[in-house]
Design a protein around this motif. Structure first.
Motif, PDB file in Angstrom:
ATOM      1  N   GLY A 310      33.421  10.526 -16.600  1.00 26.05           N
ATOM      2  CA  GLY A 310      31.987  10.614 -16.847  1.00 26.05           C
ATOM      3  C   GLY A 310      31.170  10.045 -15.702  1.00 26.05           C
ATOM      4  O   GLY A 310      30.119  10.589 -15.337  1.00 26.05           O
ATOM      5  N   ILE A 311      31.647   8.945 -15.108  1.00 29.24           N
ATOM      6  CA  ILE A 311      30.953   8.357 -13.963  1.00 29.24           C
ATOM      7  C   ILE A 311      31.029   9.298 -12.761  1.00 29.24           C
ATOM      8  O   ILE A 311      30.041   9.488 -12.030  1.00 29.24           O
ATOM      9  CB  ILE A 311      31.558   6.978 -13.625  1.00 29.24           C
ATOM     10  N   ILE A 312      32.197   9.901 -12.549  1.00 31.61           N
ATOM     11  CA  ILE A 312      32.350  10.874 -11.455  1.00 31.61           C
ATOM     12  C   ILE A 312      31.392  12.042 -11.659  1.00 31.61           C
ATOM     13  O   ILE A 312      30.702  12.489 -10.724  1.00 31.61           O
ATOM     14  CB  ILE A 312      33.804  11.373 -11.380  1.00 31.61           C
ATOM     15  N   LYS A 313      31.354  12.546 -12.891  1.00 28.36           N
ATOM     16  CA  LYS A 313      30.460  13.661 -13.193  1.00 28.36           C
ATOM     17  C   LYS A 313      29.009  13.285 -12.920  1.00 28.36           C
ATOM     18  O   LYS A 313      28.246  14.063 -12.334  1.00 28.36           O
ATOM     19  CB  LYS A 313      30.628  14.081 -14.649  1.00 28.36           C
ATOM     20  N   TYR A 314      28.623  12.085 -13.317  1.00 30.18           N
ATOM     21  CA  TYR A 314      27.257  11.614 -13.087  1.00 30.18           C
ATOM     22  C   TYR A 314      26.935  11.555 -11.602  1.00 30.18           C
ATOM     23  O   TYR A 314      25.860  11.993 -11.160  1.00 30.18           O
ATOM     24  CB  TYR A 314      27.078  10.235 -13.725  1.00 30.18           C
ATOM     25  N   GLN A 315      27.862  11.027 -10.815  1.00 32.25           N
ATOM     26  CA  GLN A 315      27.638  10.926  -9.374  1.00 32.25           C
ATOM     27  C   GLN A 315      27.517  12.315  -8.728  1.00 32.25           C
ATOM     28  O   GLN A 315      26.676  12.533  -7.852  1.00 32.25           O
ATOM     29  CB  GLN A 315      28.782  10.146  -8.721  1.00 32.25           C
ATOM     30  N   LEU A 316      28.339  13.242  -9.168  1.00 30.34           N
ATOM     31  CA  LEU A 316      28.276  14.599  -8.608  1.00 30.34           C
ATOM     32  C   LEU A 316      27.001  15.314  -9.039  1.00 30.34           C
ATOM     33  O   LEU A 316      26.391  16.046  -8.249  1.00 30.34           O
ATOM     34  CB  LEU A 316      29.508  15.396  -9.040  1.00 30.34           C
ATOM     35  N   ARG A 349      35.563   8.919  -2.289  1.00 30.94           N
ATOM     36  CA  ARG A 349      35.026   8.054  -1.233  1.00 30.94           C
ATOM     37  C   ARG A 349      33.616   8.496  -0.839  1.00 30.94           C
ATOM     38  O   ARG A 349      32.727   7.674  -0.600  1.00 30.94           O
ATOM     39  CB  ARG A 349      35.964   8.092  -0.024  1.00 30.94           C
ATOM     40  N   LYS A 350      33.401   9.790  -0.806  1.00 34.58           N
ATOM     41  CA  LYS A 350      32.090  10.316  -0.415  1.00 34.58           C
ATOM     42  C   LYS A 350      31.003   9.983  -1.422  1.00 34.58           C
ATOM     43  O   LYS A 350      29.833   9.838  -1.053  1.00 34.58           O
ATOM     44  CB  LYS A 350      32.176  11.829  -0.221  1.00 34.58           C
ATOM     45  N   VAL A 351      31.379   9.897  -2.692  1.00 34.43           N
ATOM     46  CA  VAL A 351      30.381   9.539  -3.706  1.00 34.43           C
ATOM     47  C   VAL A 351      30.426   8.042  -4.019  1.00 34.43           C
ATOM     48  O   VAL A 351      29.914   7.586  -5.042  1.00 34.43           O
ATOM     49  CB  VAL A 351      30.556  10.363  -5.002  1.00 34.43           C
ATOM     50  N   ASP A 352      31.052   7.273  -3.134  1.00 40.39           N
ATOM     51  CA  ASP A 352      31.006   5.814  -3.163  1.00 40.39           C
ATOM     52  C   ASP A 352      31.767   5.192  -4.330  1.00 40.39           C
ATOM     53  O   ASP A 352      31.472   4.072  -4.742  1.00 40.39           O
ATOM     54  CB  ASP A 352      29.542   5.341  -3.211  1.00 40.39           C
ATOM     55  N   TRP A 389      36.087  17.651 -16.440  1.00 44.89           N
ATOM     56  CA  TRP A 389      34.625  17.758 -16.395  1.00 44.89           C
ATOM     57  C   TRP A 389      34.024  17.703 -17.805  1.00 44.89           C
ATOM     58  O   TRP A 389      32.946  17.144 -18.012  1.00 44.89           O
ATOM     59  CB  TRP A 389      34.234  19.061 -15.708  1.00 44.89           C
ATOM     60  N   ASN A 390      34.716  18.307 -18.748  1.00 45.47           N
ATOM     61  CA  ASN A 390      34.210  18.385 -20.119  1.00 45.47           C
ATOM     62  C   ASN A 390      34.944  17.443 -21.052  1.00 45.47           C
ATOM     63  O   ASN A 390      35.160  17.762 -22.218  1.00 45.47           O
ATOM     64  CB  ASN A 390      34.325  19.822 -20.638  1.00 45.47           C
ATOM     65  N   SER A 391      35.338  16.303 -20.522  1.00 47.33           N
ATOM     66  CA  SER A 391      36.091  15.324 -21.300  1.00 47.33           C
ATOM     67  C   SER A 391      35.326  14.953 -22.565  1.00 47.33           C
ATOM     68  O   SER A 391      34.108  14.819 -22.553  1.00 47.33           O
ATOM     69  CB  SER A 391      36.325  14.079 -20.441  1.00 47.33           C
TER      70      SER A 391
END
Length: 447
Positions: A310-316, A349-352, A389-391
């Motif tokens: 969910g955090i990855i999805k938010y960052q993207l 790494r790119k999205v910190d 993505w749809n977890s």
């Protein structure tokens, strides 16, 4: 790693002369406002959580942020005396305070002596690296005896800590459903890191995960699978946040939302507030979480992975990447239809999310990858990406009434909950409220 300090405390408590009814909760005034009582004819216990805003953090001049309340005895003494008056008027069975200023002996003595004289046993735990504020948990000795007290030191970014208390009812009316022993309860008091940056969501999630890992271990080692768990504190995150969804997937319910029949959906996300932060934003961040023994939940590892996804999805999404565009970003090589581990790490790494000191560790990244790579072939194809993505942890639960099965639960049921000042129950913040920058939350439970 969580450092744990343990203490065994056994108290001999007499009978509760009132028969166990806490019918006069929350009566009093502040700035002329009357607060109605939560009435109950049934035997019950109550719990209050309150971030009392340490004087070393309370700003008195917005133009000169270095001017703090701690420099003016008349100010901090008066405010904390009013806080104590309220707590002693409510006389909750359990009191969990955050940002208790431990740097002034006079204030510490005032709380300890006042709470002690009122029949409480108190436990303090300072944040690491001498931050100046502590957690304080007070237990009414005529309601509970403390079997064990343990301190959890997260030893991570933010110097956060937690207290765990294993208590047993000290009065006959608090028997468990079996009817043959006194009710036991696990209580946690904590104060999570403030999300100054969105990347700190990882640290906050890890802090909660460490608490639950330890609680699970404690329950297993002490054969306490039948015991309800109450988590109290300032969670520094709202109902829309990753920590909230993580705790919900672990079987916890927000006691205040249960009492007011609010759902997890967007329609009820901002019905109440409990904090006006230093940015001037009003949000609901103070919770008393309850998990009864029979509450279904996912495995801790699965919940954690879903929350991180969910955090990855938010960052993207912040970078305006959705669906197939996000998949293309993660796989990097647009001529191949899958994500490799190296491209996955590079994208993080790119999205910190792999930054030091508060990003994902090597082991956490590997665990996350293993959760996403369902077939274990070392690659994530588009179907596996869609699962990530749809977890389920990310789905909006518009129709899920979080109190639907609450009356059928084994353990505690929520009979009432009040926030003070009362305006915050409508999502507003009164300008003349001066006790803290947080509201006080009290919940009444019945067994």
């Amino acid at each position: 790693m969580v450092a744990v300090v343990e203490s065994n405390v056994i108290l001999n408590i007499g009978e509760l002369s009132s028969g166990g009814n806490e019918a006069n909760l929350l009566i009093g005034t502040d700035a002329g406002r009357h607060v109605p009582a939560i009435m109950s004819e049934e035997p019950c216990v109550s719990c209050t959580t309150f971030n009392i805003l340490a004087p070393i953090y309370k700003r008195l001049d917005q133009q000169n942020q270095s001017v703090r309340e701690s420099d003016f005895r008349v100010f901090w003494l008066s405010r904390n005396q009013r806080i104590l008056d309220w707590l002693l008027c409510e006389r909750s069975s359990i009191i969990c305070l955050q940002e208790f200023w431990v740097g002034n002996d006079e204030l510490v003595h005032m709380y300890q002596s006042s709470l002690g004289d009122a029949g409480y046993i108190t436990f303090q735990l300072a944040r690491t690296n001498n931050r100046g504020d502590v957690l304080l948990t007070a237990i009414r000795k005529d309601y509970f005896r403390v079997l064990r007290y343990q301190e959890l030191l997260f030893n991570d970014f933010g110097d956060r800590v937690a207290q765990l208390l294993h208590v047993q009812s000290a009065v006959p009316f608090l028997q468990n459903q079996m009817g043959n022993s006194q009710q036991e309860l696990l209580i946690v008091n904590t104060h999570l890191l403030f999300p100054h940056k969105s990347i700190l969501s990882i640290v906050r999630l890890d802090q909660v995960c460490k608490i639950l890992q330890y609680v699970d271990t404690y329950q297993r080692e002490n054969k306490l699978s039948h015991v309800p768990i109450i988590l109290c504190g300032d969670w520094n995150g709202s109902k829309r946040g990753h920590v909230y969804k993580f705790l919900r997937s672990q079987g916890f319910v927000s006691s205040y939302d249960i009492a007011h029949q609010y759902t997890d959906g967007d329609a009820d996300a901002h019905r109440w507030a409990s904090h006006r932060n230093h940015r001037g934003n009003i949000c609901g961040v103070d919770f008393i979480w309850l998990r009864n023994p029979n509450q279904p939940r996912k495995t801790l590892k699965k919940s954690w992975a879903e929350a991180v996804f969910g955090i990855i999805k938010y960052q993207l999404q912040k970078a305006s990447l959705t669906g197939k565009d996000a998949f293309a970003f993660l796989k990097a090589d647009k001529h191949k239809g899958f994500i490799t581990y190296s491209s996955f790490c590079e994208a993080l790494r790119k999205v910190d999310l792999l930054s030091i000191p508060y990003g994902l560790s090597f082991q956490e990244t590997r665990d996350l990858w293993n959760q996403a790579d369902k077939d274990g072939n070392g690659l994530i194809d588009y179907e596996e990406f869609k699962g990530m993505w749809n977890s389920e942890c990310l789905e909006q639960m518009e129709e899920n009434h979080i109190g639907r099965n609450e009356e059928e639960a084994i353990g505690f049921s929520v009979k009432g909950a009040v926030l003070f000042p009362r305006e915050v129950e409508r999502g507003m913040w009164p300008e003349n409220y001066s006790l803290s920058d947080h509201a006080r939350l009290t919940v009444v439970f019945h067994l």
